[in-house]
Write a protein that holds these residues in place. Structure first.
Motif, PDB file in Angstrom:
ATOM      1  N   SER A  30       0.840  -1.188   0.000  1.00 41.60           N
ATOM      2  CA  SER A  30       0.000   0.000   0.000  1.00 41.60           C
ATOM      3  C   SER A  30       0.879   1.242   0.000  1.00 41.60           C
ATOM      4  CB  SER A  30      -0.961  -0.060   1.177  1.00 41.60           C
ATOM      5  OG  SER A  30      -0.871   0.986   2.014  1.00 41.60           O
ATOM      6  N   LEU A  31       1.631   1.394  -1.077  1.00 41.23           N
ATOM      7  CA  LEU A  31       2.545   2.535  -1.184  1.00 41.23           C
ATOM      8  C   LEU A  31       1.779   3.686  -1.833  1.00 41.23           C
ATOM      9  CD1 LEU A  31       5.583   0.559  -2.499  1.00 41.23           C
ATOM     10  CD2 LEU A  31       5.530   1.783  -0.359  1.00 41.23           C
ATOM     11  N   TRP A  32       1.316   4.613  -1.016  1.00 42.35           N
ATOM     12  CA  TRP A  32       0.538   5.721  -1.564  1.00 42.35           C
ATOM     13  C   TRP A  32       1.467   6.823  -2.015  1.00 42.35           C
ATOM     14  CZ3 TRP A  32      -3.844   6.376   2.629  1.00 42.35           C
ATOM     15  CH2 TRP A  32      -4.602   5.213   2.641  1.00 42.35           C
ATOM     16  N   PRO A  33       1.438   7.152  -3.281  1.00 45.16           N
ATOM     17  CA  PRO A  33       2.334   8.209  -3.762  1.00 45.16           C
ATOM     18  C   PRO A  33       1.757   9.600  -3.512  1.00 45.16           C
ATOM     19  CG  PRO A  33       1.444   6.916  -5.585  1.00 45.16           C
ATOM     20  CD  PRO A  33       0.674   6.555  -4.360  1.00 45.16           C
ATOM     21  N   LEU A  34       2.643  10.565  -3.565  1.00 40.23           N
ATOM     22  CA  LEU A  34       2.231  11.953  -3.416  1.00 40.23           C
ATOM     23  C   LEU A  34       1.846  12.492  -4.784  1.00 40.23           C
ATOM     24  CD1 LEU A  34       2.235  14.343  -1.393  1.00 40.23           C
ATOM     25  CD2 LEU A  34       4.569  14.761  -2.029  1.00 40.23           C
ATOM     26  N   THR A  35       0.765  13.237  -4.857  1.00 39.14           N
ATOM     27  CA  THR A  35       0.391  13.874  -6.125  1.00 39.14           C
ATOM     28  C   THR A  35       1.380  14.980  -6.387  1.00 39.14           C
ATOM     29  OG1 THR A  35      -1.871  13.536  -5.416  1.00 39.14           O
ATOM     30  CG2 THR A  35      -1.556  14.797  -7.396  1.00 39.14           C
TER      31      THR A  35
ATOM     32  N   PHE B  21      -2.425   0.958 -17.572  1.00 44.16           N
ATOM     33  CA  PHE B  21      -1.417   0.308 -16.727  1.00 44.16           C
ATOM     34  C   PHE B  21      -1.878   0.120 -15.294  1.00 44.16           C
ATOM     35  CE2 PHE B  21       0.752   2.267 -20.254  1.00 44.16           C
ATOM     36  CZ  PHE B  21       1.393   1.165 -20.767  1.00 44.16           C
ATOM     37  N   ASP B  22      -2.667   1.064 -14.777  1.00 40.98           N
ATOM     38  CA  ASP B  22      -3.364   0.879 -13.514  1.00 40.98           C
ATOM     39  C   ASP B  22      -2.473   0.528 -12.324  1.00 40.98           C
ATOM     40  OD1 ASP B  22      -5.319   0.780 -11.734  1.00 40.98           O
ATOM     41  OD2 ASP B  22      -6.218  -1.092 -12.407  1.00 40.98           O
ATOM     42  N   LEU B  23      -1.820   1.557 -11.782  1.00 41.35           N
ATOM     43  CA  LEU B  23      -1.005   1.355 -10.583  1.00 41.35           C
ATOM     44  C   LEU B  23      -1.847   0.845  -9.414  1.00 41.35           C
ATOM     45  CD1 LEU B  23       1.428   4.336 -10.032  1.00 41.35           C
ATOM     46  CD2 LEU B  23       1.938   1.924  -9.927  1.00 41.35           C
ATOM     47  N   ASP B  24      -3.148   1.107  -9.437  1.00 40.55           N
ATOM     48  CA  ASP B  24      -3.995   0.741  -8.312  1.00 40.55           C
ATOM     49  C   ASP B  24      -4.061  -0.769  -8.116  1.00 40.55           C
ATOM     50  OD1 ASP B  24      -5.449   1.565  -6.189  1.00 40.55           O
ATOM     51  OD2 ASP B  24      -7.350   1.699  -7.244  1.00 40.55           O
ATOM     52  N   ARG B  25      -3.695  -1.543  -9.150  1.00 44.36           N
ATOM     53  CA  ARG B  25      -3.692  -2.991  -8.974  1.00 44.36           C
ATOM     54  C   ARG B  25      -2.758  -3.405  -7.856  1.00 44.36           C
ATOM     55  NH1 ARG B  25      -1.367  -5.537 -13.285  1.00 44.36           N
ATOM     56  NH2 ARG B  25      -0.641  -3.577 -14.133  1.00 44.36           N
ATOM     57  N   PHE B  26      -1.669  -2.653  -7.655  1.00 44.28           N
ATOM     58  CA  PHE B  26      -0.704  -2.997  -6.616  1.00 44.28           C
ATOM     59  C   PHE B  26      -0.986  -2.234  -5.323  1.00 44.28           C
ATOM     60  CE2 PHE B  26       1.097  -3.088 -10.823  1.00 44.28           C
ATOM     61  CZ  PHE B  26       1.495  -4.399 -10.923  1.00 44.28           C
TER      62      PHE B  26
ATOM     63  N   VAL C 264      -3.483   5.207  -4.888  1.00 44.14           N
ATOM     64  CA  VAL C 264      -4.138   6.245  -4.098  1.00 44.14           C
ATOM     65  C   VAL C 264      -3.219   7.456  -4.035  1.00 44.14           C
ATOM     66  CG1 VAL C 264      -5.303   6.741  -1.935  1.00 44.14           C
ATOM     67  CG2 VAL C 264      -5.127   4.413  -2.737  1.00 44.14           C
ATOM     68  N   PHE C 265      -3.325   8.332  -5.017  1.00 45.27           N
ATOM     69  CA  PHE C 265      -2.467   9.512  -5.016  1.00 45.27           C
ATOM     70  C   PHE C 265      -3.000  10.485  -3.984  1.00 45.27           C
ATOM     71  CE2 PHE C 265      -0.996   7.722  -8.884  1.00 45.27           C
ATOM     72  CZ  PHE C 265       0.271   8.219  -9.046  1.00 45.27           C
ATOM     73  N   ARG C 266      -2.244  10.717  -2.920  1.00 42.49           N
ATOM     74  CA  ARG C 266      -2.693  11.618  -1.868  1.00 42.49           C
ATOM     75  C   ARG C 266      -2.179  13.018  -2.157  1.00 42.49           C
ATOM     76  NH1 ARG C 266      -6.867   9.748   0.032  1.00 42.49           N
ATOM     77  NH2 ARG C 266      -6.810  11.630   1.270  1.00 42.49           N
TER      78      ARG C 266
END
Lengths: 169, 151, 316, 171
Positions: free
Chosen positions: D27-32, D50-55, D59-61
């Motif tokens: 659950s590595l949430w990246p920074l927008t 590509f859908d990063l959300d699969r991993f 959730v870009f915070r």
């Protein structure tokens, strides 16, 4: 043993409610920060709702939460968020003017206690039906009810007028 | 008239909202476009440019490069380092060192175009990632190729 | 007053389980719905179809550093997530999810749920002020402006239903719809109610208090780790409560053919939550003046007219 | 464990840390946060193809307080550098940095003697965990970076290595 435990729990709950009322009220009048005052007020009103519940009127308790916290306090908060932070230094909690409400409250309390002295106080165990409140409001107390609504309308019109003073539409 | 416009506005507004909701619902029940990399692969364009790589001579298997240095000269970011030597029995030089600093390259392709020996081409390495940048600061393009200088 | 402490503890545990499970399911569902509406899959790799994704998020948030900004109003900052979470535990008490699945039958249950639902704004305001951050404060004050716009239509909706059912008790209201759900009599009211609960739960297109493109993250901008997850938990639990109320007020609660009661109520409830998610991933956020226009000039008159007409029909 | 935490714990609980690291890796949430053209590829990685959300990383915070990973996607100019550092400092403790694209790794094509306003690599400012070279890298490369980060955290790779795509598959 078990009954006494229950009793202790209820006593503790009552003590918490009292603490909420007294502490909240004190915070509301002494805090320097306006928003702290506001949340003190909210706490005091919540505590009063708890007192109503303890006195056997859950309807009144819920209405207290809904009207005083859900409506009045939110309206106050709306005003608070629109006010500017100004003149905070001038507001000292221990002003000489603060003595006036203290004197009034002490006088009122002593009068109440004096009138109650010698009487036995019994919490009303009779359950009040919600529909009866409605009949009373629209029957016996119709005139005061309508007068209050006129008062509120006047208040709303006044607020709109004050808001329009600096707008020049 | 005003009242009519008010009501008509509510109705047309609600209808347009419903249309929007129909679109998203159709999206939801249709098949996703996702290619589940790395379990599946999406096609790469034919002219995809990865980092450059060295081509081998068909006969000898040596690198095609004869270390003329025109790629290093034309590179706007100066990412290429070439050195060559003459093997004893041949006239032409052969590259002994060909280093690419991929972290500076912007894949303009001038080196590929200018190479007189057509020794350079774009690779199809599309998913490079590493823990240190040094892996990509000096990429040895001669790795894996035969060399005439193995004594 | 004859409830033993053991029962209270059991209720609290049960409600905690509902709150936790509901948040886990809803966060996963939201990401899946969002994904599929974007032609994506959403979480796939953590557990089968990403079912364990929320668990991973939760454990990660547990292990993160909780930052309190130096300039923040420390007691208010720490109190805010608790204030927004605690009313849920009381508001869930009178919700009937089945014939017998109800913590406590209360004759003023509906009023209690509505009154406590309004306390959510208090938590947001507290967070907004306590963070001492301009975006957080803007988010808090927007939440207060929002509550003024949606509260009156919401209460009018509820009044109409109370008038039709003749009771404040959620159980009685559900039972009154044995022959016909109120959505059949009051379709307009149902639409107004759905719009107001979208406003109440702070969800897009009305997520003014956390508008990401304007206020970065709004009222929870300074909250990391557990503070943030408590807000998250509160948001999804309020969604649960609002949807449960909608299903009880308009869709007959647990009543339905063939299936057992709790299944029906969960089906209706999650159907309404799906509707809210559908709104979120379809509509762009309104401007705040458009929201006020909607609340004061459209929802309020419509609800009022509907209320009066219903009263007239009932009186005849 | 690398640059993940600023203060290492005094007492280690092995199982707890394994569990935490598994959870963090998934659950590595990246920074927008995008700086230049690489940000377009970052958005593409989060998009439908590509859908990063699969991993669990989709959730870009918007606020650094809730983010775990900072993707430095683009040229870090001298003017932007204090902001980048400030955003990094605002993130809560277990945090990671992905340097995406050549500009973020070394200054890229802007690394010239007379160029005064480009920071030559974000590693001069922050501890970088994963670098993604390319100009710009493809979205797959960014996903690969997330997988590398996961590998670093959990100690094993759960996913297949990046498959080769031969020319014949080109569309």
């Amino acid at each position: 043993m078990f009954a006494s435990f229950v009793h202790t729990v209820y006593t503790l709950a009552f003590a918490t409610i009292l603490l909420l009322v007294v502490g909240g009220a004190l915070l509301a009048v002494t805090a320097r920060n306006l928003i702290h005052c506001f949340f003190g007020l909210v706490g005091a009103l919540l505590g009063v709702a708890g007192l109503y519940y303890n006195l056997g009127s859950p309807l009144l308790a819920v209405m207290q939460v809904m009207i005083y916290i859900g409506a009045v306090c939110v309206a106050i908060a709306f005003g608070l968020t629109l006010t500017r932070k100004q003149g905070e230094e001038g507001m000292r909690p221990l002003d000489i003017k603060a003595a006036i409400p203290v004197v009034l409250v002490v006088a009122m309390l002593s009068a109440t206690l004096k009138s109650l002295a010698g009487r036995e106080i019994v919490a009303s165990a009779r359950k009040i039906d919600e529909s009866r409140i409605g009949w009373m409001l629209l029957g016996d107390y119709l005139l005061p009810f309508e007068l209050i609504s006129i008062l509120l309308t006047v208040a709303v019109i006044g607020a709109v007028t004050i808001a329009l003073i600096n707008r020049r539409i | 008239m005003n009242g009519y416009r008010y009501l008509a506005g509510i109705v047309t507004g609600s209808v347009s909202l419903l249309k929007g909701m129909r679109v998203t619902f159709a999206n939801m029940v249709s098949r996703p476009h996702t290619v589940q990399w790395p379990r599946q692969t999406a096609p790469l364009p034919a002219r995809f440019r990865g980092h450059i790589r060295m081509l081998a001579d068909e006969e000898t298997g040596f690198p095609r490069c004869f270390a003329c240095g025109s790629c290093a000269r034309i590179c706007p970011s100066a990412c290429i380092t070439v050195q060559g030597r003459k093997p004893g029995d041949r006239k032409k030089k052969v590259a002994v060192r060909f280093l690419l600093d991929f972290t500076k390259c912007s894949l303009c392709g001038l080196c590929v175009e200018s190479c007189p020996a057509r020794a350079l081409a774009f690779s199809r390495d599309y998913a490079l990632a590493g823990y240190r940048d040094t892996e990509f600061r000096t990429m040895d393009l001669l790795e894996g190729l035969a060399s005439p200088f193995q004594f | 007053m004859s409830i033993s402490p053991v029962t209270i503890v059991c209720y609290l545990l049960g409600i905690s389980a509902v709150v936790g499970l509901n948040a886990v399911i809803l966060v996963w569902l939201e990401r899946k719905v969002a994904g599929h509406m974007h032609f994506r899959y959403g979480p796939m790799e953590v557990g089968p179809h990403g079912l364990l994704q929320t668990l991973a998020d939760g454990i990660k948030l547990l292990g993160k550093q909780f930052l309190v900004p130096d300039a923040a109003d420390r007691p208010l900052f720490l109190l805010a997530p608790v204030v927004s979470l605690v009313p849920i535990f009381v508001a869930m008490v009178p919700l009937p999810l089945g014939e017998t699945l109800q913590a406590w039958e209360l004759n003023i249950g509906l009023l209690l749920v509505v009154a406590l639902g309004l306390l959510n704004t208090l938590g947001i305001l507290l967070a907004g002020w306590g963070s001492n951050n301009k975006y957080a404060l803007l988010g808090g004050s927007r939440a207060v402006a929002q509550i003024l716009a949606y509260k009156i239509p919401l209460l009018l909706c509820i009044l109409t239903i109370i008038m039709m059912a003749g009771s404040y008790s959620l159980r009685q209201i559900a039972l009154a719809q044995k022959d016909g759900w109120y959505i059949l009599y009051q379709p307009l009211l149902f639409i107004i109610y759905i719009v107001t609960i979208t406003l109440e739960t702070n969800r897009s297109p009305f997520d003014f208090s956390e508008a990401e493109s304007e206020l970065v993250a709004g009222f929870h901008i300074e909250y990391s780790a557990m503070g943030f997850s408590l807000f998250f938990l509160a948001e999804y639990s309020y969604m649960f409560i609002a949807a449960a109320l909608a299903s009880i007020l308009f869709l007959g609660g647990w009543q339905g053919p063939f299936l057992p009661g709790p299944v029906w109520s969960l089906l209706k409830l999650y159907g309404i939550i799906f509707l809210l998610m559908w709104f979120r991933w379809t509509f762009p956020r309104l401007r705040i003046d458009q929201m006020l226009h909607l609340g004061w000039k459209i929802l309020l008159p419509l609800a009022l007219v509907n209320f009066l007409v219903t009263a007239g029909v009932l009186a005849l | 464990m690398g640059t993940g935490s600023t203060l290492p714990p005094i007492v280690h609980f092995v199982r707890l840390e394994k569990l935490l690291n598994q959870a963090r890796a998934n659950s590595l949430w990246p920074l927008t946060f995008g700086l230049a053209c690489c940000a377009i590829e970052m958005m593409s990685a989060a998009g439908p193809r590509f859908d990063l959300d699969r991993f669990g990383a989709g959730v870009f915070r918007a606020t650094p307080r809730q983010a775990d990973v900072m993707i430095v996607a683009g040229t870090v100019t001298a003017r932007m550098a204090p902001t980048v550092v400030r955003l990094y400092n605002q993130m809560p403790a277990p945090k990671w940095v992905i340097a995406m694209g050549n500009c973020a790794i070394s200054g890229g094509p802007f690394k010239l003697d007379f160029n005064y306003n480009v920071i030559e690599g974000v590693s001069r400012l922050l501890p970088v965990d994963v670098v993604v070279p390319g100009c710009p890298p493809r979205p797959e490369a960014l996903i690969e970076a997330f997988l590398k980060l996961e590998q670093q955290l959990t100690g094993s790779r759960r996913f297949p290595e990046a498959p080769e795509i031969p020319l014949e598959d080109a569309s």
